[in-house]
Motif scaffolding. Structure first.
Motif, mmCIF file in Angstrom:
data_model
loop_
_atom_site.group_PDB
_atom_site.id
_atom_site.type_symbol
_atom_site.label_atom_id
_atom_site.label_comp_id
_atom_site.label_asym_id
_atom_site.label_seq_id
_atom_site.Cartn_x
_atom_site.Cartn_y
_atom_site.Cartn_z
ATOM 1 N N ALA A 183 0.836 -1.209 0.000
ATOM 2 C CA ALA A 183 0.000 0.000 0.000
ATOM 3 C C ALA A 183 0.866 1.253 0.000
ATOM 4 O O ALA A 183 0.563 2.237 -0.695
ATOM 5 N N GLU A 184 1.969 1.233 0.760
ATOM 6 C CA GLU A 184 2.887 2.378 0.807
ATOM 7 C C GLU A 184 3.545 2.605 -0.549
ATOM 8 O O GLU A 184 3.691 3.747 -0.997
ATOM 9 N N LEU A 185 3.940 1.488 -1.204
ATOM 10 C CA LEU A 185 4.552 1.606 -2.530
ATOM 11 C C LEU A 185 3.571 2.189 -3.545
ATOM 12 O O LEU A 185 3.938 3.019 -4.371
ATOM 13 N N ARG A 186 2.313 1.748 -3.470
ATOM 14 C CA ARG A 186 1.288 2.283 -4.376
ATOM 15 C C ARG A 186 1.084 3.788 -4.141
ATOM 16 O O ARG A 186 0.942 4.555 -5.090
ATOM 17 N N ALA A 187 1.045 4.164 -2.860
ATOM 18 C CA ALA A 187 0.864 5.580 -2.523
ATOM 19 C C ALA A 187 2.028 6.415 -3.053
ATOM 20 O O ALA A 187 1.824 7.504 -3.617
ATOM 21 N N GLU A 188 3.250 5.898 -2.898
ATOM 22 C CA GLU A 188 4.437 6.595 -3.412
ATOM 23 C C GLU A 188 4.386 6.723 -4.930
ATOM 24 O O GLU A 188 4.715 7.777 -5.492
ATOM 25 N N ALA A 189 3.966 5.629 -5.602
ATOM 26 C CA ALA A 189 3.865 5.647 -7.068
ATOM 27 C C ALA A 189 2.849 6.690 -7.525
ATOM 28 O O ALA A 189 3.083 7.419 -8.502
#
Length: 203
Positions: A183-189
């Motif tokens: 979820a954090e990676l998606r938010a960063e992307a």
């Protein structure tokens, strides 16, 4: 079969308490205990705190030089309120300490103590029988210490349940950590995409 599920339920209850935490359970149960059995004391503590906050606010608004008589009266009221609250907090703290000891004892009896009793009471009983020759010559240790040969003893079943629950806990934690990281990676992307869009618009 009843013995099998009883032991599993006891081990699960013990693990559930360790997952939640004794201190968290103690706080929840003690708050409930206060509301049910000592509602008047809890209400008095809340009222004292509320009155004290009101008096302190009024004291802050009152000038010690211009309205000395009023300021001194408010100061005495605040000091008295603080002393009363401290005394009441001491009583509640002493009650909580006694409750904490009883609560922890009850928890131990309901979990670990009950497991010991069940283990001792059914020490010669078989939780269930394995198919003949299923583990070959190694099958004897599953019956330790006193269960009939070819069966699974209470002690071994308790250990197996505990092990499975701990492995399950580890798997759930790893999966939840992986989901959080994803979820954090998606938010960063998404943030990077928005930044790129802003850059394109400004150009």
């Amino acid at each position: 079969m009843t013995l099998l599920f009883t032991i599993f339920a006891l081990v699960f209850l013990t693990q559930l308490i360790s997952w939640i935490g004794q201190s968290v359970l103690l706080e929840v149960v003690y708050a409930l205990h206060l509301r049910v059995f000592h509602a008047a004391t809890a209400a008095r503590q809340r009222k004292l705190k509320s009155d004290l906050l009101t008096l302190k606010a009024e004291l802050m608004r009152t000038s010690a030089q211009d309205q000395f008589a009023k300021w001194a009266k408010l100061r005495r009221s605040v000091d008295k309120g603080l002393a009363d609250l401290e005394k009441l907090n001491g009583e509640i703290s002493a009650r909580k300490s006694a409750f904490s000891l009883r609560f922890k004892t009850a928890l131990w009896i309901l979990t670990t103590g009950l497991q010991f009793v069940v283990g001792w009471w059914y020490r010669k009983a078989a939780v269930f029988y394995l198919p003949p020759g299923w583990l070959g010559p190694l099958g004897w240790w599953l019956a330790l210490p006193f269960a009939p040969a070819g069966s699974v003893s209470v002690g071994v079943w308790q250990m197996a349940c505990k092990r499975v629950l701990k492995v399950g806990e580890r798997v759930v934690r790893e999966l939840s950590a992986a989901r959080v990281a994803e979820a954090e990676l998606r938010a960063e992307a998404k943030e990077k995409e928005k930044e790129k869009e802003k850059e394109v618009k400004t150009e």
